[in-house]
Structure formats: C-alpha cells, structure tokens
Write a protein that holds these residues in place. Structure first.
Motif, PDB file in Angstrom:
ATOM      1  N   ALA A 160      40.378   4.644  47.586  1.00 47.25           N
ATOM      2  CA  ALA A 160      41.111   4.575  46.316  1.00 47.25           C
ATOM      3  C   ALA A 160      42.363   5.442  46.367  1.00 47.25           C
ATOM      4  O   ALA A 160      43.446   5.033  45.911  1.00 47.25           O
ATOM      5  N   LEU A 161      42.231   6.638  46.927  1.00 51.88           N
ATOM      6  CA  LEU A 161      43.373   7.543  47.003  1.00 51.88           C
ATOM      7  C   LEU A 161      44.440   7.007  47.955  1.00 51.88           C
ATOM      8  O   LEU A 161      45.639   7.009  47.631  1.00 51.88           O
ATOM      9  N   ALA A 191      51.915   2.113  37.882  1.00 49.20           N
ATOM     10  CA  ALA A 191      51.120   2.765  36.835  1.00 49.20           C
ATOM     11  C   ALA A 191      49.674   2.918  37.275  1.00 49.20           C
ATOM     12  O   ALA A 191      49.036   3.956  37.034  1.00 49.20           O
ATOM     13  N   ASN A 192      49.134   1.896  37.932  1.00 48.15           N
ATOM     14  CA  ASN A 192      47.752   1.990  38.382  1.00 48.15           C
ATOM     15  C   ASN A 192      47.609   3.022  39.493  1.00 48.15           C
ATOM     16  O   ASN A 192      46.619   3.755  39.542  1.00 48.15           O
ATOM     17  N   ALA A 193      48.595   3.092  40.375  1.00 50.67           N
ATOM     18  CA  ALA A 193      48.547   4.094  41.436  1.00 50.67           C
ATOM     19  C   ALA A 193      48.516   5.503  40.846  1.00 50.67           C
ATOM     20  O   ALA A 193      47.753   6.365  41.300  1.00 50.67           O
ATOM     21  N   ARG A 194      49.339   5.753  39.843  1.00 48.61           N
ATOM     22  CA  ARG A 194      49.346   7.083  39.207  1.00 48.61           C
ATOM     23  C   ARG A 194      47.987   7.385  38.575  1.00 48.61           C
ATOM     24  O   ARG A 194      47.487   8.512  38.664  1.00 48.61           O
ATOM     25  N   TYR A 195      47.392   6.373  37.922  1.00 52.10           N
ATOM     26  CA  TYR A 195      46.082   6.584  37.308  1.00 52.10           C
ATOM     27  C   TYR A 195      45.042   6.930  38.370  1.00 52.10           C
ATOM     28  O   TYR A 195      44.233   7.850  38.190  1.00 52.10           O
ATOM     29  N   ALA A 196      45.059   6.187  39.475  1.00 51.47           N
ATOM     30  CA  ALA A 196      44.067   6.416  40.521  1.00 51.47           C
ATOM     31  C   ALA A 196      44.235   7.789  41.148  1.00 51.47           C
ATOM     32  O   ALA A 196      43.238   8.487  41.419  1.00 51.47           O
ATOM     33  N   ILE A 197      45.460   8.201  41.395  1.00 50.23           N
ATOM     34  CA  ILE A 197      45.680   9.526  41.980  1.00 50.23           C
ATOM     35  C   ILE A 197      45.156  10.617  41.039  1.00 50.23           C
ATOM     36  O   ILE A 197      44.460  11.548  41.452  1.00 50.23           O
ATOM     37  N   ARG A 198      45.491  10.493  39.751  1.00 52.35           N
ATOM     38  CA  ARG A 198      44.985  11.481  38.783  1.00 52.35           C
ATOM     39  C   ARG A 198      43.456  11.479  38.771  1.00 52.35           C
ATOM     40  O   ARG A 198      42.826  12.541  38.724  1.00 52.35           O
ATOM     41  N   SER A 199      42.863  10.281  38.774  1.00 60.37           N
ATOM     42  CA  SER A 199      41.403  10.185  38.726  1.00 60.37           C
ATOM     43  C   SER A 199      40.747  10.897  39.898  1.00 60.37           C
ATOM     44  O   SER A 199      39.754  11.615  39.737  1.00 60.37           O
TER      45      SER A 199
END
Length: 294
Positions: free
Chosen positions: A262-263, A282-290
C-alpha cells in the motif's frame, strides 16, 4: 484532460462513435459519454445504458485488455460480486492505433477513502478470499504477486522525488516503514489468485455502501496474496481496519507485507500523477497518511 504518460493518445466521444459505428453498427446510435475516473490505463466511455468502451491510453494497455479478455470469463463464476464481462472487441481503426474493448456496464460508484464501513470491509475481504480460493488453473504471475523488494529501487527513487516536492510527508518515516515491510517474513504458501490493484476506483458500491462489483483485472494473477490487503490503508478508516483484517485472516507477516505494498503504490504514484490525476493523487496521500499513522 492532461496527459499522464509519455506516448499517450488522445481520445474523444467522436472517435468512440466512429469506432463503434465501424465495428458494431447495431450500437451506432447509442449515446456516448466519457466517464471521469482515476483510471490510468484506459479512457472509458459509457455507451448507452448497458455498455462501456475502453480505449488503451498507451501500448502497454493493450496487454491489459488481452489479459482481461482471457481470464475474466473464467474467474467470474467463483466470485461473490460482479466483474467486467467483455461484450466485444475491436481493432485499430479511425486513426486509433490499438485494439479496444466493449464491456457490459456495471452499476455502482467507487467508495470514498476514509468513509468505508466495517460492512464494506468485510465485503472486500469476502471478495479477496473468494479470489484466493479460485481453482482456475494456469494463471499468470500477478503484477504485485512477488516480494515487495521487486520495487525497492523504484520506491527509493520515489521517496527521493517526494523530498523535493512540497508534499507534507516525512520521507525518513516513509523509508523506515518501507524497510520494516521489506524485513517481513516471505510468503511460504502456494501461489493463489489475487487482484493486485484494489484501489477505491476499482471498487463499486451501492447506495447502502455495500460492495457490488470489482473492476480492472489488468494486473490480476497468482502469487502472494498480501498485496490484496491494500484496501486496509488506501480506503478503510482506522475503525474499519480490524474488521477487514479479522475477516481476511491476515497474520502479522502478511499484514506487514500488505502495508508495504500500500505504501509503495502510493509513494510511487504521487510524484508521477500529482499534476495530472487528482483522483490518484488524493488517494495516494490518504494511503501514505494511513500507513504512517497506523
């Protein structure tokens, strides 16, 4: 629309009308509408109410269509939700250089990252487990079915790229998380079927937020199923993550390998798409934060 890839061809509704008229005259009078999506491989157009047209954006997309045409009919009977069905194929024509495909339309909308429920988490787990149990023989190697170390060079280059942007992420923390995933014990079970690209844009849910379909099997195949754990970080909020892990029965090593996939997907995508694909970015930023907060 901004081009995402070198060598990407331009498409529009008029091109689709001409292609359809020449190959499928019975559908020539159906309305054509481009579908806004985060897709990076095909331009997708709705054709009437029951069909969609997929045009590869680059030559690499042709192989994706060929893989789907071969394997989708074999996988569909064993899965709990709808997947695309090929209604017809066409060849180069009207100035378009590659083969293209018509699929049956699937109703539903992509879920929004961070807004999924535990019920949706269990639905996705059910799909993942059903795909793992699929007994279709001879499957190709999945794109992300091997060890995550296969993308280590690309990942490290992407981390360096992120350092040179204004993205608000701690590159050292990303590197540390990635290194931890690389140290996870390897998969020792038999290869099994996996989707390998369970991004939110490849999932369809109904008005109640339940899974109704899964799209884009271009990278599906057999291998280590850990990469199909990526919805835990690219879609699910923290409170829904335990339901997914329990339902999919992921051990610690698999969970760590899935987190690494995922990262890596997100970190590699973000520098590449940040100015051309707002959905993927936007999804990449969400996944990195997660991942960094988990």
């Amino acid at each position: 629309m901004a081009k995402m890839h070198p060598g990407e061809v331009e498409t529009d509704a008029d091109l689709v009308r001409r292609l359809v008229r020449g190959r499928f005259p019975e559908w020539a009078e159906l309305p054509v509408e481009r579908i806004a999506s985060g897709g990076t491989v095909n331009a997708v157009y709705r054709l009437g109410s029951a069909l969609s047209v997929r045009l590869p954006l680059t030559a690499d997309g042709v192989r994706a269509l060929e893989r789907e045409a071969r394997w989708l009919p074999r996988l569909a009977p064993g899965l709990p939700v709808a997947i695309p069905a090929v209604a017809g194929t066409g060849g180069p024509a009207e100035g378009f250089p590659w083969p293209w495909a018509v699929h049956r339309w699937l109703d539903g909308e992509p879920p929004v990252e961070g807004q999924a429920t535990a019920d949706l988490a269990r639905d996705i787990a059910g799909f993942v487990l059903a795909l793992r149990r699929t007994a279709v023989p001879g499957g190709p190697a999945a794109y992300r079915g091997g060890p995550a170390a296969s993308v280590d060079t690309e990942m490290r280059a992407a981390i360096d790229q992120l350092r040179r942007t204004d993205e608000p992420f701690d590159a050292d923390a990303i590197q540390a998380s990635w290194d931890e995933s690389l140290r996870a014990p390897a998969w020792t079970g038999p290869p099994c079927w996996l989707h390998s690209d369970l991004m939110p844009s490849n999932l369809l849910v109904n008005a109640a937020g339940r899974l109704t379909g899964v799209l884009d099997f271009a990278t599906a195949g057999v291998g280590d199923p850990a990469c199909d754990l990526i919805p835990a970080w690219n879609l699910l909020p923290p409170e829904a993550r335990p339901a997914f892990r329990e339902a999919v029965d992921a051990d610690d090593a698999s969970w760590l390998r899935g987190r690494g996939w995922a990262l890596s997907m997100a970190v590699i995508q973000l520098p590449y798409y940040r100015s051309t694909n707002p959905v993927i970015s936007a999804n990449a930023r969400y996944a990195i934060r997660s991942v960094l907060e988990s």
